[in-house]
Write a protein that holds these residues in place. Structure first.
Motif, PDB file in Angstrom:
ATOM      1  N   GLN A  78      -0.158  -9.732   5.419  1.00 13.50           N
ATOM      2  CA  GLN A  78       1.185  -9.210   5.614  1.00 13.50           C
ATOM      3  C   GLN A  78       1.284  -7.939   4.774  1.00 13.50           C
ATOM      4  O   GLN A  78       1.343  -8.003   3.547  1.00 13.50           O
ATOM      5  N   ALA A  79       1.264  -6.784   5.439  1.00 17.11           N
ATOM      6  CA  ALA A  79       1.201  -5.498   4.745  1.00 17.11           C
ATOM      7  C   ALA A  79       2.544  -4.779   4.818  1.00 17.11           C
ATOM      8  O   ALA A  79       3.268  -4.879   5.814  1.00 17.11           O
ATOM      9  N   ARG A  80       2.830  -4.040   3.756  1.00 23.43           N
ATOM     10  CA  ARG A  80       4.055  -3.236   3.715  1.00 23.43           C
ATOM     11  C   ARG A  80       3.784  -1.987   2.899  1.00 23.43           C
ATOM     12  O   ARG A  80       3.063  -2.032   1.896  1.00 23.43           O
ATOM     13  N   ASP A  81       4.339  -0.853   3.351  1.00 22.89           N
ATOM     14  CA  ASP A  81       4.171   0.369   2.579  1.00 22.89           C
ATOM     15  C   ASP A  81       5.220   0.433   1.474  1.00 22.89           C
ATOM     16  O   ASP A  81       6.379   0.093   1.679  1.00 22.89           O
ATOM     17  N   GLU A  82       4.762   0.832   0.299  1.00 23.53           N
ATOM     18  CA  GLU A  82       5.628   0.983  -0.871  1.00 23.53           C
ATOM     19  C   GLU A  82       5.287   2.317  -1.524  1.00 23.53           C
ATOM     20  O   GLU A  82       4.223   2.472  -2.106  1.00 23.53           O
ATOM     21  N   ASP A  83       6.178   3.287  -1.386  1.00 31.57           N
ATOM     22  CA  ASP A  83       5.910   4.636  -1.886  1.00 31.57           C
ATOM     23  C   ASP A  83       6.477   4.765  -3.299  1.00 31.57           C
ATOM     24  O   ASP A  83       7.516   5.389  -3.525  1.00 31.57           O
ATOM     25  N   LEU A  84       5.774   4.131  -4.254  1.00 30.29           N
ATOM     26  CA  LEU A  84       6.213   4.115  -5.639  1.00 30.29           C
ATOM     27  C   LEU A  84       5.054   4.535  -6.537  1.00 30.29           C
ATOM     28  O   LEU A  84       3.888   4.314  -6.195  1.00 30.29           O
ATOM     29  N   ASP A  91       6.619  12.918   2.043  1.00 33.09           N
ATOM     30  CA  ASP A  91       5.926  12.706   3.315  1.00 33.09           C
ATOM     31  C   ASP A  91       4.913  13.837   3.522  1.00 33.09           C
ATOM     32  O   ASP A  91       5.287  14.995   3.732  1.00 33.09           O
ATOM     33  N   PHE A  92       3.629  13.498   3.466  1.00 32.64           N
ATOM     34  CA  PHE A  92       2.582  14.525   3.591  1.00 32.64           C
ATOM     35  C   PHE A  92       2.651  15.266   4.931  1.00 32.64           C
ATOM     36  O   PHE A  92       2.329  16.448   5.012  1.00 32.64           O
ATOM     37  N   VAL A 136      -1.763  -5.028  -4.709  1.00 31.97           N
ATOM     38  CA  VAL A 136      -1.080  -3.745  -4.581  1.00 31.97           C
ATOM     39  C   VAL A 136      -2.137  -2.640  -4.632  1.00 31.97           C
ATOM     40  O   VAL A 136      -2.893  -2.535  -5.605  1.00 31.97           O
ATOM     41  N   LEU A 137      -2.193  -1.836  -3.579  1.00 30.63           N
ATOM     42  CA  LEU A 137      -3.028  -0.636  -3.594  1.00 30.63           C
ATOM     43  C   LEU A 137      -2.165   0.507  -4.102  1.00 30.63           C
ATOM     44  O   LEU A 137      -1.168   0.877  -3.471  1.00 30.63           O
ATOM     45  N   THR A 138      -2.537   1.045  -5.259  1.00 32.55           N
ATOM     46  CA  THR A 138      -1.769   2.128  -5.854  1.00 32.55           C
ATOM     47  C   THR A 138      -2.688   3.313  -6.126  1.00 32.55           C
ATOM     48  O   THR A 138      -3.898   3.243  -5.868  1.00 32.55           O
ATOM     49  N   LEU A 161       0.844  -1.191   0.000  1.00 25.48           N
ATOM     50  CA  LEU A 161       0.000   0.000   0.000  1.00 25.48           C
ATOM     51  C   LEU A 161       0.879   1.241   0.000  1.00 25.48           C
ATOM     52  O   LEU A 161       1.918   1.264   0.669  1.00 25.48           O
ATOM     53  N   PHE A 162       0.466   2.284  -0.700  1.00 26.16           N
ATOM     54  CA  PHE A 162       1.167   3.559  -0.588  1.00 26.16           C
ATOM     55  C   PHE A 162       0.818   4.155   0.781  1.00 26.16           C
ATOM     56  O   PHE A 162      -0.256   3.897   1.333  1.00 26.16           O
ATOM     57  N   PRO A 163       1.732   4.932   1.408  1.00 23.05           N
ATOM     58  CA  PRO A 163       1.571   5.282   2.819  1.00 23.05           C
ATOM     59  C   PRO A 163       0.275   5.982   3.191  1.00 23.05           C
ATOM     60  O   PRO A 163      -0.383   5.600   4.169  1.00 23.05           O
ATOM     61  N   SER A 164      -0.137   7.014   2.438  1.00 22.89           N
ATOM     62  CA  SER A 164      -1.362   7.719   2.839  1.00 22.89           C
ATOM     63  C   SER A 164      -2.594   6.849   2.616  1.00 22.89           C
ATOM     64  O   SER A 164      -3.580   6.951   3.351  1.00 22.89           O
ATOM     65  N   GLY A 165      -2.553   5.977   1.608  1.00 19.92           N
ATOM     66  CA  GLY A 165      -3.650   5.028   1.413  1.00 19.92           C
ATOM     67  C   GLY A 165      -3.709   4.018   2.538  1.00 19.92           C
ATOM     68  O   GLY A 165      -4.783   3.610   2.985  1.00 19.92           O
ATOM     69  N   ALA A 166      -2.530   3.602   3.025  1.00 22.32           N
ATOM     70  CA  ALA A 166      -2.484   2.676   4.154  1.00 22.32           C
ATOM     71  C   ALA A 166      -3.072   3.320   5.402  1.00 22.32           C
ATOM     72  O   ALA A 166      -3.832   2.690   6.148  1.00 22.32           O
ATOM     73  N   ALA A 167      -2.735   4.581   5.643  1.00 23.16           N
ATOM     74  CA  ALA A 167      -3.270   5.273   6.821  1.00 23.16           C
ATOM     75  C   ALA A 167      -4.790   5.350   6.771  1.00 23.16           C
ATOM     76  O   ALA A 167      -5.466   5.227   7.798  1.00 23.16           O
TER      77      ALA A 167
END
Length: 204
Positions: free
Chosen positions: A28-34, A133-134, A49-51, A4-10
């Protein structure tokens, strides 16, 4: 395995985990800022993948990727307190021609919208910093170091002024990407449906 991208994960991950409680699915989740262009590469390591992408950009579907639009999130202008435009209900792009901008790196939806503002005004934006980073962006705007565009649900500061842009399609689309036929895997199908349910609650 979910990226997940970070703000989407939040925004979505806590609700997703709540929705999956008792389902037997271990996330098993991990942030990927791509950017969205990295989805095919990410799917080598993740099942879902949440993009996100600018709403005018094509979706991430390809022969190797199944992409599903999940939700639309407006992108708003944030201003420091006391800014001359802060009392308006909305801001036109031509009113922003002389601003100092704090933006994200290129290839992400927020920067795509800034390029749309530039096209509408005919003025290249003066970008003084690029930070992904927002939270850092909010603090810089609150301190009067520039203005920025941020996804609506990502704004947490009570200090900045948040206003919609008038006359520009300013939003990002959340997409759920996975490999073709992944929906046939019960655990993946369960996670995809949980994402849909959580996104529906956010939209409501």
């Amino acid at each position: 395995r979910v990226a997940l991208f970070p703000s989407g994960a939040a925004l979505l991950l806590p609700g997703l985990l709540d929705a999956l409680e008792g389902s037997g699915v271990d996330v098993q989740a991990r942030d990927e800022d791509l950017p969205a262009a990295a989805v095919p590469t990410l799917l080598a390591d993740y099942d879902v993948v949440l993009t996100h992408r600018d709403e005018r950009a094509p979706d991430s579907s390809s022969p190797r990727v199944t992409a599903e639009p999940l939700m639309r999130e407006p992108i708003d202008l944030i201003l420091p307190p006391g800014h001359p435009l802060a009392e308006q209900d909305a801001v036109r792009p031509d009113q922003l021609a002389d601003e100092r901008w704090i933006s994200v790196r290129g290839g992400f939806p927020v920067d795509d919208v800034l390029m749309s503002v530039a096209a509408a005004t005919g003025v290249q934006p003066h970008v003084v910093m690029r930070i992904n980073d927002f939270r850092v962006i909010e603090e810089l705007v609150a301190g009067g170091h520039g203005v920025a565009l941020l996804a609506r649900h990502a704004v947490t500061s009570r200090t900045v002024v948040q206003l919609p842009l008038a006359g520009v399609r300013a939003a990002r689309i959340y997409e759920l990407a996975r490999r073709p036929a992944a929906d046939d895997v019960p655990a993946v199908a369960t996670v995809l449906q949980a994402f849909r349910d959580v996104a529906a609650r956010v939209r409501d």
